[in-house]
Scaffold this motif. Structure first.
Motif, PDB file in Angstrom:
ATOM      1  N   LYS A   1       0.849  -1.188   0.000  1.00 28.23           N
ATOM      2  CA  LYS A   1       0.000   0.000   0.000  1.00 28.23           C
ATOM      3  C   LYS A   1       0.880   1.232   0.000  1.00 28.23           C
ATOM      4  O   LYS A   1       2.012   1.220   0.483  1.00 28.23           O
ATOM      5  CB  LYS A   1      -0.873  -0.002   1.230  1.00 28.23           C
ATOM      6  CG  LYS A   1      -1.883  -1.127   1.227  1.00 28.23           C
ATOM      7  CD  LYS A   1      -2.725  -1.099   2.481  1.00 28.23           C
ATOM      8  CE  LYS A   1      -3.684  -2.292   2.469  1.00 28.23           C
ATOM      9  NZ  LYS A   1      -4.463  -2.362   3.690  1.00 28.23           N
ATOM     10  N   ARG A   2       0.359   2.303  -0.577  1.00 33.03           N
ATOM     11  CA  ARG A   2       1.127   3.552  -0.613  1.00 33.03           C
ATOM     12  C   ARG A   2       1.450   3.990   0.812  1.00 33.03           C
ATOM     13  O   ARG A   2       0.611   3.926   1.700  1.00 33.03           O
ATOM     14  CB  ARG A   2       0.359   4.646  -1.320  1.00 33.03           C
ATOM     15  CG  ARG A   2       0.257   4.377  -2.789  1.00 33.03           C
ATOM     16  CD  ARG A   2      -0.304   5.551  -3.508  1.00 33.03           C
ATOM     17  NE  ARG A   2      -0.232   5.277  -4.920  1.00 33.03           N
ATOM     18  CZ  ARG A   2      -0.463   6.156  -5.834  1.00 33.03           C
ATOM     19  NH1 ARG A   2      -0.788   7.385  -5.493  1.00 33.03           N
ATOM     20  NH2 ARG A   2      -0.386   5.854  -7.089  1.00 33.03           N
ATOM     21  N   GLY A   3       2.672   4.422   0.995  1.00 29.33           N
ATOM     22  CA  GLY A   3       3.114   4.887   2.303  1.00 29.33           C
ATOM     23  C   GLY A   3       3.627   3.765   3.187  1.00 29.33           C
ATOM     24  O   GLY A   3       4.197   4.001   4.227  1.00 29.33           O
TER      25      GLY A   3
END
Length: 116
Positions: free
Chosen positions: A112-114
């Motif tokens: 996931k992003r981040g």
């Protein structure tokens, strides 16, 4: 035959069964341990494909794809269907699909992003 002897026979039969299954599992895992074969199986999990389809998707030479498909067929992981001159490949059974799904669950999800 005593109870102890019966238990030993049961254990012996269980071990023989386990040895046979372990041999089958290691053969299966060896087939999956090759990058090209694993990629081919992943693509086939989406539906049947011809050698030409697989060549294009993987950007591999026809001889390489055919060699890997031959190994997968020998190991009983893929099956074929002929339509004229074209041979289509598909996963041989649901066990293959189940193992591929487990591999995807562990290795195939994009972070996931981040996430680090």
């Amino acid at each position: 035959m005593t109870i102890k002897q019966r238990k030993l026979c049961k254990v012996s039969a269980d071990i023989e069964w386990m040895v046979a299954r372990a041999k089958q599992a290691t053969g299966f895992l060896k087939a999956l341990s090759h990058e090209s074969r694993l990629l081919i199986l992943c693509l086939l999990s989406e539906g049947e494909k011809s050698v030409t389809n697989l060549e294009e998707l993987l950007a591999l030479r026809q001889s390489t794809v055919s060699q890997q498909l031959a190994r997968l067929r020998l190991d009983g992981l893929v099956k074929t269907k002929r339509d004229g001159k074209t041979i289509y490949y598909n996963l041989a059974n649901e066990d293959v699909r189940t193992v591929l799904a487990a591999i995807y669950e562990v290795f195939g999800k994009k972070p996931k992003r981040g996430a680090r």
